[in-house]
Design a protein around this motif. Structure first.
Motif, PDB file in Angstrom:
ATOM      1  N   UNK A 297       0.835  -1.203   0.000  1.00  0.00           N
ATOM      2  CA  UNK A 297       0.000   0.000   0.000  1.00  0.00           C
ATOM      3  C   UNK A 297       0.868   1.251   0.000  1.00  0.00           C
ATOM      4  N   UNK A 298       1.927   1.244   0.796  1.00  0.00           N
ATOM      5  CA  UNK A 298       2.814   2.403   0.858  1.00  0.00           C
ATOM      6  C   UNK A 298       3.555   2.604  -0.461  1.00  0.00           C
ATOM      7  N   UNK A 299       4.003   1.510  -1.076  1.00  0.00           N
ATOM      8  CA  UNK A 299       4.668   1.621  -2.386  1.00  0.00           C
ATOM      9  C   UNK A 299       3.708   2.164  -3.434  1.00  0.00           C
ATOM     10  N   UNK A 300       2.467   1.704  -3.386  1.00  0.00           N
ATOM     11  CA  UNK A 300       1.450   2.167  -4.327  1.00  0.00           C
ATOM     12  C   UNK A 300       1.238   3.673  -4.183  1.00  0.00           C
ATOM     13  N   UNK A 301       1.103   4.136  -2.943  1.00  0.00           N
ATOM     14  CA  UNK A 301       0.897   5.572  -2.698  1.00  0.00           C
ATOM     15  C   UNK A 301       2.141   6.354  -3.098  1.00  0.00           C
ATOM     16  N   UNK A 302       3.314   5.851  -2.728  1.00  0.00           N
ATOM     17  CA  UNK A 302       4.561   6.574  -3.026  1.00  0.00           C
ATOM     18  C   UNK A 302       4.787   6.680  -4.533  1.00  0.00           C
ATOM     19  N   UNK A 303       4.514   5.604  -5.255  1.00  0.00           N
ATOM     20  CA  UNK A 303       4.706   5.649  -6.714  1.00  0.00           C
ATOM     21  C   UNK A 303       3.807   6.710  -7.337  1.00  0.00           C
ATOM     22  N   UNK A 304       2.560   6.754  -6.916  1.00  0.00           N
ATOM     23  CA  UNK A 304       1.643   7.748  -7.490  1.00  0.00           C
ATOM     24  C   UNK A 304       2.042   9.170  -7.098  1.00  0.00           C
ATOM     25  N   UNK A 305       2.574   9.318  -5.876  1.00  0.00           N
ATOM     26  CA  UNK A 305       3.020  10.655  -5.474  1.00  0.00           C
ATOM     27  C   UNK A 305       4.201  11.101  -6.334  1.00  0.00           C
ATOM     28  N   UNK A 306       5.176  10.201  -6.524  1.00  0.00           N
ATOM     29  CA  UNK A 306       6.349  10.548  -7.325  1.00  0.00           C
ATOM     30  C   UNK A 306       5.952  10.850  -8.767  1.00  0.00           C
ATOM     31  N   UNK A 307       5.102  10.003  -9.354  1.00  0.00           N
ATOM     32  CA  UNK A 307       4.700  10.239 -10.738  1.00  0.00           C
ATOM     33  C   UNK A 307       3.855  11.503 -10.857  1.00  0.00           C
ATOM     34  N   UNK A 308       3.085  11.820  -9.823  1.00  0.00           N
ATOM     35  CA  UNK A 308       2.367  13.099  -9.822  1.00  0.00           C
ATOM     36  C   UNK A 308       3.341  14.257  -9.833  1.00  0.00           C
ATOM     37  N   UNK A 309       4.421  14.149  -9.019  1.00  0.00           N
ATOM     38  CA  UNK A 309       5.451  15.192  -9.006  1.00  0.00           C
ATOM     39  C   UNK A 309       6.088  15.342 -10.386  1.00  0.00           C
ATOM     40  N   UNK A 310       6.350  14.215 -11.032  1.00  0.00           N
ATOM     41  CA  UNK A 310       6.977  14.244 -12.359  1.00  0.00           C
ATOM     42  C   UNK A 310       6.094  14.992 -13.352  1.00  0.00           C
ATOM     43  N   UNK A 311       4.817  14.655 -13.386  1.00  0.00           N
ATOM     44  CA  UNK A 311       3.925  15.307 -14.357  1.00  0.00           C
ATOM     45  C   UNK A 311       3.687  16.773 -14.001  1.00  0.00           C
ATOM     46  N   UNK A 312       3.670  17.089 -12.710  1.00  0.00           N
ATOM     47  CA  UNK A 312       3.523  18.499 -12.333  1.00  0.00           C
ATOM     48  C   UNK A 312       4.758  19.283 -12.768  1.00  0.00           C
ATOM     49  N   UNK A 313       5.942  18.671 -12.635  1.00  0.00           N
ATOM     50  CA  UNK A 313       7.168  19.330 -13.074  1.00  0.00           C
ATOM     51  C   UNK A 313       7.176  19.563 -14.580  1.00  0.00           C
TER      52      UNK A 313
END
Length: 713
Positions: A297-313
């Motif tokens: 669950x934590x990996x799932x949340x962390x991956x989406x957070x990181x990929x969200x950061x990437x697309x926001x950048x």
């Protein structure tokens, strides 16, 4: 003889009868022994040891079906039919037309399901196996059989020789099988484990795998998931490998640094491409109704957070919102990651609305409505959203969102000082924006009052705005109000203040020059009217002649001369109407157009700018038009370069003592956001200098303090 013959005949007849009776009895016994089960097995060629060389035949199947017609609960017949159907299905699967096997696969599964549910079958099977001394195997088989039945379909689906259409048939058959979700999951896991045994050993050790090896492994996994996208074991490994790949990519990103934005952007785009390939399969975990293991669950949340950061950048705010929101239904033990997802979603949605508002896209309003429906916002989300409302001419909504953001507090542990600082930094920007909005509203109201010939009320509004922020636009409108009230000395003093605030800005100085000319013209008109009213015709004519020479427009100059001459004649005949004369002067002033339009344009453009700002620390966020935020090659940067060149040419050289001195010199080129940061930095430097001086007073021999103070000053 005859009697003897007769006796012999009677005995022969008796023997024949006895033989017939014996044959009849034997035939009855034989019929009884030849049951349908035996007939079926006999047709399959069963030998005396019970070995059956063929798994099925049409005759055998017909016999067993007859048994089931008479007794549907005959588990032995159903067991044989299940085996026969499975054997036929396997043979047809390998034929030239595998689709002919579909019916047999379905029939076999129906028989097996009926058997699994029948206690009589397991009693019979246990007894049969017990006779062979393997009773425990029967107990194990009852648990393993459902998994094996489903796994058979999946094994065929992932066989390299199976064409895609057959793979899809067998995967669907496995999914449609009337078994529990747990059974289907075990079967999928068994098939995937066999597949994953081919992966390189290094991919299982986080942080040690080569990025290319990880990327290749992810591609193999995606190939697997293309056939069975709901294989949870494969999805879980995919997110593990993806996190390893993300870490590896970020190592590359850190190594590049900020000196090569093109290379950094390429790494970010590679991350985005990786994520786009995996996201459809990872969505399976987000659809789970039961809880995932905490690390997954934590990996799932962390991956989406990181990929969200990437697309926001990468300024892809809509995609960033979707990624941040994806894990919102999961329970995650890492509240820090969950909060970052919530915050990222709100801020990205606000930035998306701001981007749309900048392009005058009315769908920005719908995006803002969605933002306001969120249960949690951040100070930065409120800041960006308030800017979007402002650009959409929604002043009230913008001010309300500013007020909402200024009331927010940090909702995490006090030890997270970086987060708390981010919240406070957002509040600083919100307060600045709120003051901008209020000042602009007051200035708009003041201009309306001035246009309605109510300069006193207009000046009151301007003074109220000046108490909040006495910037160039406020000063300019104050000068206009004072001139309308003929308070010439105060207007002139305010002009001096305006020149100081403008700090050499060419646009501001040009607007000031128009005001000065306007003031001179208006003051001269006032003097002329006074002289005429006091009977000083000669002095009034001199003032008029001087004033006429300053009027650039030929028609306006001619009309002004004619009106002054007419006024002189009227005064000489003592027929002058001073009020009518003042109205005439005002009309001439309007016709002369002595830079009045330029002044109005300056006031309109110098309301405090609503400048979209980038996320703190984001290199590729939404960047405003500013030489700091948007780089030297932006339009704002080009304007700054031209200004430096202009100064260099006029002063025969140009140099600055420090970066701080440079931006103090060119502060007018900064957006409101960067100006705030610069001012806060200056305040911090002043505070540091003050503390260092105190340190030297207490310890005059402290060379470190002395050197630092010299560096600051």
């Amino acid at each position: 003889m005859d009697a003897a013959n007769a006796e012999d005949g009677r005995e022969g007849f008796v023997d024949t009868v006895r033989l017939s009776e014996l044959l009849t009895d034997f035939e009855q016994q034989l019929d009884a022994s030849m049951s349908p089960h035996r007939l079926a097995l006999s047709d399959l060629g069963m030998d005396r040891n019970g070995f059956v060389p063929r798994p099925y035949s049409n005759t055998a199947v017909r016999h067993w079906r007859q048994v089931l017609q008479k007794d549907p609960d005959d588990v032995v017949a159903r067991h044989h039919l299940a085996i026969a159907a499975h054997a036929r299905a396997i043979d047809l699967e390998h034929s030239e037309d595998p689709t002919r096997s579909d019916r047999s696969w379905k029939e076999a599964l129906e028989h097996w399901v009926r058997l699994i549910e029948a206690d009589a079958f397991w009693d019979w099977l246990t007894k049969t196996i017990a006779e062979r001394g393997a009773q425990q195997e029967a107990c194990d088989l009852r648990e393993r059989l459902p998994v094996a039945l489903v796994q058979m379909h999946l094994d065929i689906a992932f066989d390299e020789r199976s064409p895609n259409h057959r793979a899809q048939f067998h995967i669907q058959s496995a999914k449609d099988a009337p078994v529990t979700e747990a059974v289907l999951r075990k079967a999928r896991e068994a098939v995937y484990n066999r597949f994953s045994n081919r992966f390189p050993e290094e991919v299982w050790i986080l942080g040690q795998a080569d990025p290319k090896v990880l990327a290749d492994t992810c591609e193999h996994l995606i190939d697997f998931l293309e056939r069975d996208p709901e294989n949870e074991a494969a999805v879980i490994d995919l997110i593990r490998f993806q996190m390893g790949l993300v870490y590896a990519r970020f190592v590359s990103l850190t190594a590049i640094g900020g000196d090569n934005p093109t290379a950094r952007e390429e790494v970010l785009r590679q991350l985005a491409r990786d994520g786009a390939r995996c996201a459809p399969y990872l969505a399976l975990l987000g659809q789970r109704t039961d809880s995932l293991e905490s690390d997954i669950a934590e990996s799932f949340v962390r991956w989406h957070r990181v990929m969200g950061d990437v697309h926001r950048a990468l300024d892809d705010f809509a995609r960033a919102v979707a990624l941040y929101d994806a894990p919102s239904t999961l329970e995650c033990g890492d509240e820090h990651e969950a909060r970052q997802c919530r915050d990222g979603a709100a801020e990205s949605q606000a930035l998306h609305a701001l981007m749309l508002a900048r392009d005058e896209n009315q769908s920005a309003l719908a995006e803002m409505a969605a933002l306001e429906r969120r249960s949690t916002l951040t100070t930065w989300a409120c800041f960006y959203g308030a800017q979007a409302y402002a650009l959409l001419k929604k002043a009230k909504e913008s001010e309300a969102l500013c007020e909402r953001g200024m009331q927010l507090e940090a909702t995490t542990a006090s030890s997270d000082t970086e987060y708390a600082a981010t919240v406070e930094q957002g509040k600083i920007h919100l307060r600045e924006l709120f003051s901008i909005l209020k000042v602009n509203r007051l200035l708009n109201q003041a201009r309306e009052r001035l246009a309605d010939d109510e300069p006193e009320k207009a000046l009151e509004l301007v003074e109220e705005a000046g108490e909040i922020n006495d910037h160039e636009g406020v000063l300019f409108l104050r000068i206009q109000c004072l001139m309308a009230l003929k308070r010439w000395d105060e207007a002139e003093a305010t002009m001096a203040n305006f020149r100081e605030v403008a700090a050499g800005d060419p646009t501001s100085l040009e607007a000031l020059a128009s005001l000065e000319s306007n003031l001179e013209f208006s003051r001269s008109l006032d003097n002329i009217v006074r002289e005429f009213n006091n009977g000083g015709v000669e002095s009034a004519e001199k003032f008029a002649a001087t004033l006429v020479e300053k009027v650039r427009d030929q028609n306006a100059r001619h009309n002004l001369s004619m009106m002054f001459a007419a006024a002189a004649v009227q005064i000489a005949n003592e027929q002058v109407d001073s009020s009518a004369f003042e109205e005439s002067m005002a009309e001439i002033m309007k016709r002369a157009q002595f830079a009045a339009n330029a002044g109005t344009a300056f006031v309109t453009s110098n309301t405090l700018a609503i400048t979209p700002s980038a996320l703190p620390g984001s290199r590729f966020g939404y960047l405003p038009s500013c030489p700091v935020c948007n780089g030297a090659m932006s339009p704002a940067g080009t304007s700054l370069v031209n200004e430096i060149l202009k100064r260099a040419r006029s002063a025969d050289g140009f140099s600055v003592k420090s970066v701080d001195h440079f931006w103090r010199t060119f502060a007018s080129h900064l957006c409101a956001n960067c100006r705030i940061k610069f001012e806060h930095r200056q305040g911090g430097l002043r505070l540091a200098a003050h503390l260092l001086r105190e340190a030297l007073e207490l310890d005059p021999k402290n060379e470190h303090a002395r050197n630092n103070l010299q560096a600051l000053t």
